[in-house]
Design an enzyme around this catalytic site. Structure first.
Site, mmCIF file in Angstrom:
data_model
loop_
_atom_site.group_PDB
_atom_site.id
_atom_site.type_symbol
_atom_site.label_atom_id
_atom_site.label_comp_id
_atom_site.label_asym_id
_atom_site.label_seq_id
_atom_site.Cartn_x
_atom_site.Cartn_y
_atom_site.Cartn_z
ATOM 1 N N HIS A 204 0.807 -1.211 0.000
ATOM 2 C CA HIS A 204 0.000 0.000 0.000
ATOM 3 C C HIS A 204 0.845 1.269 0.000
ATOM 4 O O HIS A 204 0.544 2.241 -0.692
ATOM 5 C CB HIS A 204 -0.918 0.009 1.219
ATOM 6 C CG HIS A 204 -2.070 -0.931 1.098
ATOM 7 N ND1 HIS A 204 -2.867 -1.279 2.161
ATOM 8 C CD2 HIS A 204 -2.575 -1.602 0.033
ATOM 9 C CE1 HIS A 204 -3.808 -2.115 1.760
ATOM 10 N NE2 HIS A 204 -3.644 -2.330 0.481
ATOM 11 N N CYS A 494 -0.198 -4.036 -17.090
ATOM 12 C CA CYS A 494 -1.107 -3.263 -16.234
ATOM 13 C C CYS A 494 -0.690 -3.320 -14.767
ATOM 14 O O CYS A 494 -1.438 -2.888 -13.900
ATOM 15 C CB CYS A 494 -2.548 -3.734 -16.395
ATOM 16 S SG CYS A 494 -2.860 -5.417 -15.835
#
Length: 559
Positions: A204, A494
């Site tokens: 994160h 991606c």
């Protein structure tokens, strides 16, 4: 046990005689120098075990409202945040009201006469141990769980949780790690750079630093054991020099031509530059940033707060809101990637010894094909309402048979263009057969890296193995691109690695036809691609993939 790494190197342009130089993993490019501010992640004191409450039932009843208040605050922050930060905060909010956690805490108050704060502390500790033992994606939630724990305890005690707080001036932040809610408080105008001792390149902290455009280094082992007044940080190489004296803050900018909005190499070879999105707000930000479309629309964020499967109409409306922002542009919609770190109440896979290797992504649809069919129908309906060029792809595919199974169902739903994500070595090594079954593939570098090196991407001690410059990963990508050229089918990227301008050029040199990334990275990547010809990028790619290790690969590419 830590993974051995080469000797640390100084930050370019700096001396090494004024403090220690550490080596972490660069996860958000840029260089910055400035005074340091330490964020003490362990500042919250452990709540006491007494005195025993006079009325245990009343004490237990305090827990749930406090947790709901924290969840509401996190949801408010998620609504106000942009892009991936909002998505991560929404996921964190669900931890605060996890029924199992709250039931456990209430039971501890009743059974052992503990104060509410202590009961929640112990309940969260047990859950954290389970998550850590499970490993994989669920281990990533431990830091979030502890942050939520501290926020609920502060609510119970009425003390107010101490966050990062306002900075008195531009600074380099040093921390063990940062919770998403703390990251939401960061002001990019004041935070020169971010360095953490823990975390990995796909955690994160890394993702959010990139989305905010802050130079960042993670997994800088021994960081908090050192004393320093200032620091020089290179978010590309991962070098962090700690300085004894205070220096004036500054950010070193890299001279790049202004991005024109086109995705092209210096000799005009086209490369489609796309954005990863998960909401209509993300999509609008992507269009403002100049994205040519979206290479990854994460649909699972439409499901996170749902106690039961959303009906077809609710899904259609949610998808149409995103697709409507991309009129006339390509959008690749990824079907539900539930499981692992994104558990859903209506998709209970039962106990799994290792959820990262369990029933997640497309695998959840094998036993519940009606869930996939309903989602495909909603995507097709939303595509009919919008003017976007819609494709659909499935996550966590391991075999060509699975790819064909998905493509058949997608086309039956009226979606003409179907592809899959390549996140497993099995899929990468069967590139020709995989591409025979679908219209395109898109490489998810985050998962492909951790599955290739058998290294949990959330383990700071193994962060070097999850560096996207690892030659093994580069060689798998190269093989996929080669198969795409031979079969005349697109191969895109991606994963988070596409946001690194230099690595994006390497992927282009291998033959990637599109690159999808956080919107904030588009200008740097677009400008970087234009600095070299396709032939130069191909030569750069060859030098990188033939390197013996990740650091040498990066260095060769930068030469």
């Amino acid at each position: 046990m830590t993974h051995p790494t080469p000797d640390a190197e100084p930050v370019p342009g700096s001396s090494t005689d004024t403090g220690a130089t550490l080596r972490g993993v660069g996860v958000s490019p840029g260089r910055a120098t400035g005074p340091v501010v330490r964020i003490d992640a362990d500042a919250a004191p452990e709540p006491p075990s007494g005195p025993a409450p006079a009325d245990p039932a009343a004490e237990a009843a305090r827990i749930r409202p406090a947790a709901e208040s924290v969840a509401a605050d996190l949801h408010d922050r998620a609504s106000a945040a942009d892009g991936q930060l909002g998505e991560v905060l929404a996921m964190t909010a669900t931890l605060a009201t996890d029924p199992s956690l709250l039931d456990k805490a209430e039971a501890l108050v009743d059974r052992r006469a503990l104060p509410a704060a202590r009961a929640l502390f112990e309940a969260a500790g047990e859950f954290a141990e389970l998550l850590e033992a499970t490993g994989g994606y669920l281990a990533e939630r431990v830091a979030d769980l502890r942050d939520v724990r501290d926020r609920v305890i502060a609510e119970l005690d009425g003390t107010g949780r101490r966050g990062i707080g306002p900075l008195t001036g531009p600074a380099v932040l040093l921390a063990r790690d940062l919770a998403p809610a703390d990251t939401a408080e960061l002001d990019p105008e004041q935070v020169l750079a971010l360095v953490t001792e823990e975390g990995g390149p796909t955690g994160h902290t890394a993702i959010l630093a990139r989305s905010l455009g802050i130079p960042a280094v993670v997994a800088a082992r021994g960081l908090l054991a050192e004393q320093a007044a200032s620091a020089r940080v290179d978010g590309s190489s991962g070098a962090v020099q700690l300085l004894d004296d205070r220096v004036e803050p500054g950010v070193e900018t890299v001279d790049r031509p202004q991005w024109t909005g086109a995705g092209r190499t210096a000799d005009d070879r086209p490369v489609t530059l796309l954005a990863n999105v998960g909401s209509a707000e993300d999509a609008a930000a992507a269009v403002r940033a100049g994205a040519h479309g979206s290479g990854l629309f994460r649909t699972e964020f439409c499901f996170l707060d749902a106690a039961r499967e959303p009906d077809a109409e609710a899904q259609r409306v949610a998808y149409a809101a995103v697709l409507g922002e991309f009129a006339g542009k390509p959008v690749v919609v990824r079907t539900l990637d539930a499981g692992a770190d994104k558990p859903l109440p209506f998709l209970d896979a039962g106990g799994e010894p290792n959820p990262a290797l369990g029933v997640r992504g497309l695998r959840a649809a094998f036993e519940r094909p009606q869930l996939l069919d309903a989602q495909l129908a909603a995507i097709a309906a939303a595509a009919g309402d919008a003017d976007a060029e819609v494709s659909v792809m499935a996550p966590m595919v391991a075999t060509a048979h699975e790819a064909a199974w998905f493509a058949t169902r997608a086309r039956a739903a009226g979606l003409r263009r179907a592809g899959v994500m390549v996140e497993t070595p099995a899929a990468a090594l069967c590139a020709e057969e995989l591409l025979d079954a679908v219209d395109f593939v898109s490489i998810g570098t985050n998962d492909l890296a951790q599955y290739t090196t058998a290294a949990d991407r959330l383990c700071g001690a193994l962060a070097e193995l999850n560096d996207p410059w690892q030659p093994a990963l580069l060689r798998l990508v190269d093989g996929l691109c080669r198969a795409g050229r031979e079969l005349g089918k697109p191969v895109g990227i991606c994963g988070e690695a596409a946001a690194d301008p230099l690595l994006a050029g390497v992927f282009t040199g291998m033959g990637a036809t599109s690159l999808s990334m956080t919107s904030a990275a588009l200008p740097a990547v677009g400008a970087g691609l234009a600095e070299r010809t396709a032939q130069q990028w191909a030569a750069t790619a060859q030098r990188a993939r033939s390197a013996p290790d990740a650091r040498t690969a990066r260095a060769r590419a930068a030469e």
